[in-house]
Design a protein around this motif. Structure first.
Motif, PDB file in Angstrom:
ATOM      1  N   LEU A   1       5.326  -1.040   2.836  1.00 19.98           N
ATOM      2  CA  LEU A   1       4.264  -1.266   3.819  1.00 19.98           C
ATOM      3  C   LEU A   1       3.126  -2.033   3.155  1.00 19.98           C
ATOM      4  CD1 LEU A   1       3.076  -0.666   6.681  1.00 19.98           C
ATOM      5  CD2 LEU A   1       2.068   1.405   5.676  1.00 19.98           C
ATOM      6  N   PHE A   2       2.643  -3.098   3.835  1.00 17.55           N
ATOM      7  CA  PHE A   2       1.589  -3.937   3.282  1.00 17.55           C
ATOM      8  C   PHE A   2       0.243  -3.654   3.937  1.00 17.55           C
ATOM      9  CE2 PHE A   2       5.600  -6.189   2.728  1.00 17.55           C
ATOM     10  CZ  PHE A   2       5.549  -6.484   1.376  1.00 17.55           C
ATOM     11  N   LYS A   3      -0.812  -4.253   3.372  1.00 19.42           N
ATOM     12  CA  LYS A   3      -2.178  -4.016   3.844  1.00 19.42           C
ATOM     13  C   LYS A   3      -2.388  -4.478   5.273  1.00 19.42           C
ATOM     14  CE  LYS A   3      -4.280  -4.275  -0.759  1.00 19.42           C
ATOM     15  NZ  LYS A   3      -5.228  -4.999  -1.647  1.00 19.42           N
ATOM     16  N   ASN A   4      -1.653  -5.506   5.698  1.00 18.67           N
ATOM     17  CA  ASN A   4      -1.803  -6.017   7.072  1.00 18.67           C
ATOM     18  C   ASN A   4      -0.886  -5.310   8.068  1.00 18.67           C
ATOM     19  OD1 ASN A   4       0.631  -7.005   6.248  1.00 18.67           O
ATOM     20  ND2 ASN A   4       0.153  -9.164   6.597  1.00 18.67           N
ATOM     21  N   ASN A   5      -0.340  -4.165   7.646  1.00 16.78           N
ATOM     22  CA  ASN A   5       0.521  -3.327   8.484  1.00 16.78           C
ATOM     23  C   ASN A   5       1.903  -3.932   8.756  1.00 16.78           C
ATOM     24  OD1 ASN A   5      -1.214  -1.112   8.775  1.00 16.78           O
ATOM     25  ND2 ASN A   5      -2.315  -2.098  10.474  1.00 16.78           N
ATOM     26  N   THR A   6       2.271  -4.992   8.051  1.00 15.60           N
ATOM     27  CA  THR A   6       3.647  -5.478   8.120  1.00 15.60           C
ATOM     28  C   THR A   6       4.488  -4.699   7.110  1.00 15.60           C
ATOM     29  OG1 THR A   6       3.212  -7.224   6.500  1.00 15.60           O
ATOM     30  CG2 THR A   6       2.928  -7.778   8.839  1.00 15.60           C
ATOM     31  N   TYR A   7       5.796  -4.741   7.273  1.00 15.05           N
ATOM     32  CA  TYR A   7       6.668  -3.982   6.384  1.00 15.05           C
ATOM     33  C   TYR A   7       7.998  -4.688   6.229  1.00 15.05           C
ATOM     34  CZ  TYR A   7       9.254  -2.456  10.509  1.00 15.05           C
ATOM     35  OH  TYR A   7      10.015  -2.433  11.651  1.00 15.05           O
ATOM     36  N   LEU A   8       8.761  -4.250   5.256  1.00 14.20           N
ATOM     37  CA  LEU A   8      10.126  -4.738   5.075  1.00 14.20           C
ATOM     38  C   LEU A   8      10.939  -3.659   4.373  1.00 14.20           C
ATOM     39  CD1 LEU A   8      10.556  -5.627   1.836  1.00 14.20           C
ATOM     40  CD2 LEU A   8       9.144  -7.533   2.567  1.00 14.20           C
ATOM     41  N   HIS A   9      12.267  -3.821   4.424  1.00 12.96           N
ATOM     42  CA  HIS A   9      13.185  -2.902   3.751  1.00 12.96           C
ATOM     43  C   HIS A   9      13.876  -3.625   2.605  1.00 12.96           C
ATOM     44  CE1 HIS A   9      13.059  -0.702   7.697  1.00 12.96           C
ATOM     45  NE2 HIS A   9      12.980   0.318   6.848  1.00 12.96           N
TER      46      HIS A   9
ATOM     47  N   GLY B   1      10.438  10.571  -0.320  1.00 11.76           N
ATOM     48  CA  GLY B   1       9.302  10.529  -1.235  1.00 11.76           C
ATOM     49  C   GLY B   1       8.688   9.138  -1.280  1.00 11.76           C
ATOM     50  N   TYR B   2       7.638   9.010  -2.103  1.00 14.32           N
ATOM     51  CA  TYR B   2       6.908   7.749  -2.184  1.00 14.32           C
ATOM     52  C   TYR B   2       6.634   7.391  -3.637  1.00 14.32           C
ATOM     53  CZ  TYR B   2       6.068   8.605   2.783  1.00 14.32           C
ATOM     54  OH  TYR B   2       6.239   8.855   4.116  1.00 14.32           O
ATOM     55  N   ALA B   3       6.539   6.089  -3.902  1.00 14.80           N
ATOM     56  CA  ALA B   3       6.180   5.617  -5.233  1.00 14.80           C
ATOM     57  C   ALA B   3       4.732   5.991  -5.530  1.00 14.80           C
ATOM     58  CB  ALA B   3       6.359   4.106  -5.328  1.00 14.80           C
ATOM     59  N   THR B   4       4.467   6.428  -6.755  1.00  4.68           N
ATOM     60  CA  THR B   4       3.117   6.851  -7.125  1.00  4.68           C
ATOM     61  C   THR B   4       2.146   5.685  -7.115  1.00  4.68           C
ATOM     62  OG1 THR B   4       4.088   8.566  -8.528  1.00  4.68           O
ATOM     63  CG2 THR B   4       1.763   8.054  -8.872  1.00  4.68           C
ATOM     64  N   ASN B   5       2.569   4.537  -7.656  1.00  7.48           N
ATOM     65  CA  ASN B   5       1.721   3.341  -7.708  1.00  7.48           C
ATOM     66  C   ASN B   5       2.472   2.171  -7.056  1.00  7.48           C
ATOM     67  OD1 ASN B   5      -0.481   4.527  -9.359  1.00  7.48           O
ATOM     68  ND2 ASN B   5       1.112   4.643 -10.923  1.00  7.48           N
ATOM     69  N   PRO B   6       2.377   2.035  -5.731  1.00  8.98           N
ATOM     70  CA  PRO B   6       3.193   1.034  -5.027  1.00  8.98           C
ATOM     71  C   PRO B   6       2.861  -0.413  -5.362  1.00  8.98           C
ATOM     72  CG  PRO B   6       1.583   2.021  -3.548  1.00  8.98           C
ATOM     73  CD  PRO B   6       1.547   2.824  -4.808  1.00  8.98           C
TER      74      PRO B   6
ATOM     75  N   VAL C   1       0.830  -1.211   0.000  1.00  7.11           N
ATOM     76  CA  VAL C   1       0.000   0.000   0.000  1.00  7.11           C
ATOM     77  C   VAL C   1       0.860   1.254   0.000  1.00  7.11           C
ATOM     78  CG1 VAL C   1      -1.952  -1.101   1.134  1.00  7.11           C
ATOM     79  CG2 VAL C   1      -0.153  -0.064   2.522  1.00  7.11           C
ATOM     80  N   GLN C   2       2.149   1.095   0.302  1.00  6.47           N
ATOM     81  CA  GLN C   2       3.039   2.257   0.326  1.00  6.47           C
ATOM     82  C   GLN C   2       4.490   1.805   0.146  1.00  6.47           C
ATOM     83  OE1 GLN C   2       4.301   4.707   4.003  1.00  6.47           O
ATOM     84  NE2 GLN C   2       2.521   5.821   3.225  1.00  6.47           N
TER      85      GLN C   2
END
Length: 235
Positions: free
Chosen positions: A102-110, A73-78, A55-56
């Motif tokens: 960042l994913f829909k279930n609020n998990t993330y990674l780098h 900044g952020y990607a326009t279409n993640p 989602v981001q």
């Protein structure tokens, strides 16, 4: 006794599996390497994510590759597979980048950290045009920002390697003097007599990147008064 040994083995297996799961959770997976190419004062990032549930995707930058990463900044279409981001204001020195997903279930990674490198498809002697540099703006009476039209001089201009070129075809027949100033108007230095039709000034002479003003005099008379831009990250 055998029953006790079996219980201990099961307990050790469960404990080991739990520890491995915690270790995997502590160290998130990473993306494949992405590219960061220096393009005459700008840095273009390209990557393939393959994460439709994202989602981001934030673009983070650092000067030391380990600490002090900040989101720029952020990607326009993640959620798309192929993505890109253009850093129009890179920092002086080496620029390191990573992605924050960042994913829909609020998990993330780098993602992995990559260092911006020179785009080998751009020739070092390519003349910088208006599309290669930040636009200059001014504020009108209504408080609105307006872009100031700009194009490089035919006499004094910057190339992709960041150096300043002086091109005066009649230098052998006429006397030319070139004076350089900070954008604030403070005098820097002058080339009292341009003895050759073509001269290159090393970018290090100007001490920093940014806008500089100049004046070209032909036989003591002002021929041109204009400006040039030395990018932060040059080839």
């Amino acid at each position: 006794m055998k029953q006790m040994v079996r219980c201990l083995m099961v307990l050790m297996f469960v404990t080991g599996a739990f520890s491995a799961a915690r270790a995997q959770q502590a160290i998130p997976p990473v993306l494949p390497e992405f590219s960061a190419l220096i393009k005459t004062g700008k840095i273009q990032l390209d990557w393939i994510s393959g994460f439709p549930n994202a989602v981001q995707i934030g673009v983070q930058r650092s000067l030391d590759s380990v600490l002090n990463f900040t989101t720029i900044g952020y990607a326009t279409n993640p959620s798309t597979q192929r993505n890109a981001y253009l850093d129009n204001k890179p920092l002086p020195g080496k620029n390191y980048y990573r992605l924050f997903i960042l994913f829909k279930n609020n998990t993330y990674l780098h993602s992995k950290v990559v260092l911006a490198t020179t785009d080998s498809t751009i020739a070092a002697d390519t003349k910088l045009g208006a599309s290669d540099i930040p636009t200059m703006t001014t504020t009108n009476a209504e408080g609105e920002k307006q872009v100031i039209p700009w194009k490089p001089s035919n006499y004094i201009y910057t190339t992709a390697d960041g150096n300043v070129n002086i091109k005066l075809p009649m230098a052998l027949q006429k006397k030319y003097t070139v004076k350089f100033y900070e954008a604030t108007g403070q005098f820097l230095f002058e080339v009292e007599h341009v003895a050759e039709p073509f001269l290159i000034l090393e970018k290090a002479i100007f001490m920093h990147a940014g806008w500089f003003d100049f004046e070209v005099f032909e036989n003591g008379k002002l021929l041109e008064k204009w400006n040039l831009y030395i990018p932060l990250s040059y080839r």
